[in-house]
Design an enzyme around this catalytic site. Structure first.
Site, mmCIF file in Angstrom:
data_model
loop_
_atom_site.group_PDB
_atom_site.id
_atom_site.type_symbol
_atom_site.label_atom_id
_atom_site.label_comp_id
_atom_site.label_asym_id
_atom_site.label_seq_id
_atom_site.Cartn_x
_atom_site.Cartn_y
_atom_site.Cartn_z
ATOM 1 N N LYS A 125 -9.213 -0.726 -6.302
ATOM 2 C CA LYS A 125 -9.283 -0.034 -5.017
ATOM 3 C C LYS A 125 -10.611 0.692 -4.858
ATOM 4 O O LYS A 125 -11.015 1.467 -5.725
ATOM 5 C CB LYS A 125 -8.126 0.972 -4.899
ATOM 6 N N ASP A 176 1.183 2.662 3.552
ATOM 7 C CA ASP A 176 0.321 3.822 3.310
ATOM 8 C C ASP A 176 1.120 5.110 3.403
ATOM 9 O O ASP A 176 0.604 6.154 3.823
ATOM 10 C CB ASP A 176 -0.879 3.860 4.265
ATOM 11 N N HIS A 212 0.864 -1.192 0.000
ATOM 12 C CA HIS A 212 0.000 0.000 0.000
ATOM 13 C C HIS A 212 0.895 1.234 0.000
ATOM 14 O O HIS A 212 1.453 1.599 1.031
ATOM 15 C CB HIS A 212 -0.906 0.025 1.230
ATOM 16 N N HIS A 230 1.643 5.363 -1.734
ATOM 17 C CA HIS A 230 1.352 6.539 -2.556
ATOM 18 C C HIS A 230 2.679 7.154 -3.005
ATOM 19 O O HIS A 230 3.547 7.417 -2.166
ATOM 20 C CB HIS A 230 0.578 7.581 -1.754
ATOM 21 N N HIS A 233 -10.473 0.929 1.410
ATOM 22 C CA HIS A 233 -10.319 1.938 2.450
ATOM 23 C C HIS A 233 -11.572 1.815 3.318
ATOM 24 O O HIS A 233 -12.650 2.253 2.920
ATOM 25 C CB HIS A 233 -10.198 3.332 1.851
ATOM 26 N N HIS A 290 -4.739 -0.686 5.724
ATOM 27 C CA HIS A 290 -4.339 0.169 6.846
ATOM 28 C C HIS A 290 -5.324 0.105 8.013
ATOM 29 O O HIS A 290 -5.890 1.104 8.429
ATOM 30 C CB HIS A 290 -4.099 1.615 6.394
#
Length: 348
Positions: free
Chosen positions: A102, A251, A17, A19, A139, A177
């Site tokens: 996602k 994350d 996970h 970004h 999420h 997460h």
């Protein structure tokens, strides 16, 4: 008690996970992950989002072009689900090596305004994903204004996730997460197609770290940090348990310093600068260093039916101070635990 360990060699980990943004921001930070991780699941919440196969391919090429020379890092692409995502979109994504899809509830976090407003609208698409074996990444928060921000994950489990798992018993789901004891308990009680990622910041910090003595914007993330007990304690127990349902997902979510230190600071904690060292710190404190490799390097790959990496990395017992900031595009970024001392360091 574990014996005193001064060096650890691990199969190169993966980040399930991550970004990395785009443009100059991407170029500033992607090399940090590439130095530690063999692969990473790349989050698709750009603006505009990565919602079709063509966009996913273009984004992957941008990441590859931003990597350091001779890097073997492999970005794994993900499709951003909207209310209008169809089975055809899923098939095209799979045909173009997209590995998962996602689901962001609309408004849940950064660049999620195009997310899903009602998961039942996606039931035909989820059925097709189940048929193909494509994992659904969640999420896991509701976004209704009547639900307290600290309760969003637990309410999501009760109102949405339990029903989805019931309605799609063969669908692979990663509850991303996770932050609560309720999430840990749900994953443990579910069948083996349900797994979860756990971040280093939810293992190392709780809401006191964010709020006591003044608001710390660089500790603000979504899902938000929770209480030490029972939530952080439950995460620590799950991550270091040796249970294959739980694996590494940082994350790591970079934002420029000015975007964090503002009247409406962005949600996201940047951990890519020393992700594996942060996890090593956690596992050492829990007397579980011998379980770190499974959590970091094996369990996630196994869940995604991918081979383990063949390279290794080595961590050395060495005190070092995390910098106050790093360059980030034309600005700076403040990393998690800035100016604090860690006692593990990856050898070059």
């Amino acid at each position: 008690m574990q014996k005193h360990i001064t060096q650890i060699t691990l199969i190169k980990p993966d980040d399930w996970h991550l970004h990395v943004r785009s443009g100059a921001a991407l170029k500033s930070i992607v090399g940090m992950t590439a130095a530690q991780m063999g692969r990473a699941i790349i989050m698709p919440n750009l603006n505009p989002p990565v919602s079709n196969a063509t966009q996913a391919h273009a984004y992957r090429q941008e990441i590859l072009s931003a990597l350091p020379k001779d890097s073997e890092f492999n970005p794994l692409m993900v499709l951003y689900l909207t209310d209008n995502t169809t089975p055809k979109d899923i098939q095209e994504a799979l045909d173009n090596n997209v590995v998962a899809a996602k689901l962001y509830p609309a408004g849940a976090t950064t660049n999620s305004d195009n997310g899903v407003t009602n998961i039942t609208k996606l039931y035909p698409t989820l059925a097709y994903m189940q048929k193909l074996g494509m994992p659904l990444l969640l999420h896991g928060e509701v976004t209704r204004s009547d639900v307290d921000i600290f309760d969003r994950e637990a309410v999501f489990i009760d109102e949405i996730l339990s029903q989805v798992v019931h309605d799609f018993p063969e669908l692979k789901i990663v509850f991303e997460h996770i932050t609560t004891k309720e999430a840990v308990d749900f994953v443990l009680a579910s069948h083996d197609k349900i797994a979860a990622t756990i971040t280093p910041h939810h293992l190392l910090a709780n809401r006191n770290d964010m709020l006591v003595g003044g608001i710390k914007p660089h500790y603000f993330c979504l899902p938000i940090l929770k209480r030490k007990n029972p939530h952080q304690s439950a995460l620590l127990a799950a991550a270091t348990s040796g249970n294959a349902k739980f694996f590494l997902g940082t994350d790591s979510a970079p934002h420029a310093t000015t975007d964090k230190e503002s009247a409406c600071g962005c949600a996201g904690i940047f951990t890519a600068h020393c992700a594996i060292e942060l996890y090593a710190t956690v596992f050492e404190r829990q007397n579980a260093l011998h379980k770190l490799e499974n959590f970091a390097s094996k369990f996630g790959a196994d869940f995604y039916n991918l081979p383990h990496n063949t390279q290794t990395i080595t961590l050395h017992k060495q005190d070092w101070v995390i910098p106050a900031n790093y360059p980030f595009a034309n600005s700076t970024i403040v990393p998690f635990m800035a100016t604090k001392t860690l006692s593990w360091k990856q050898l070059d």
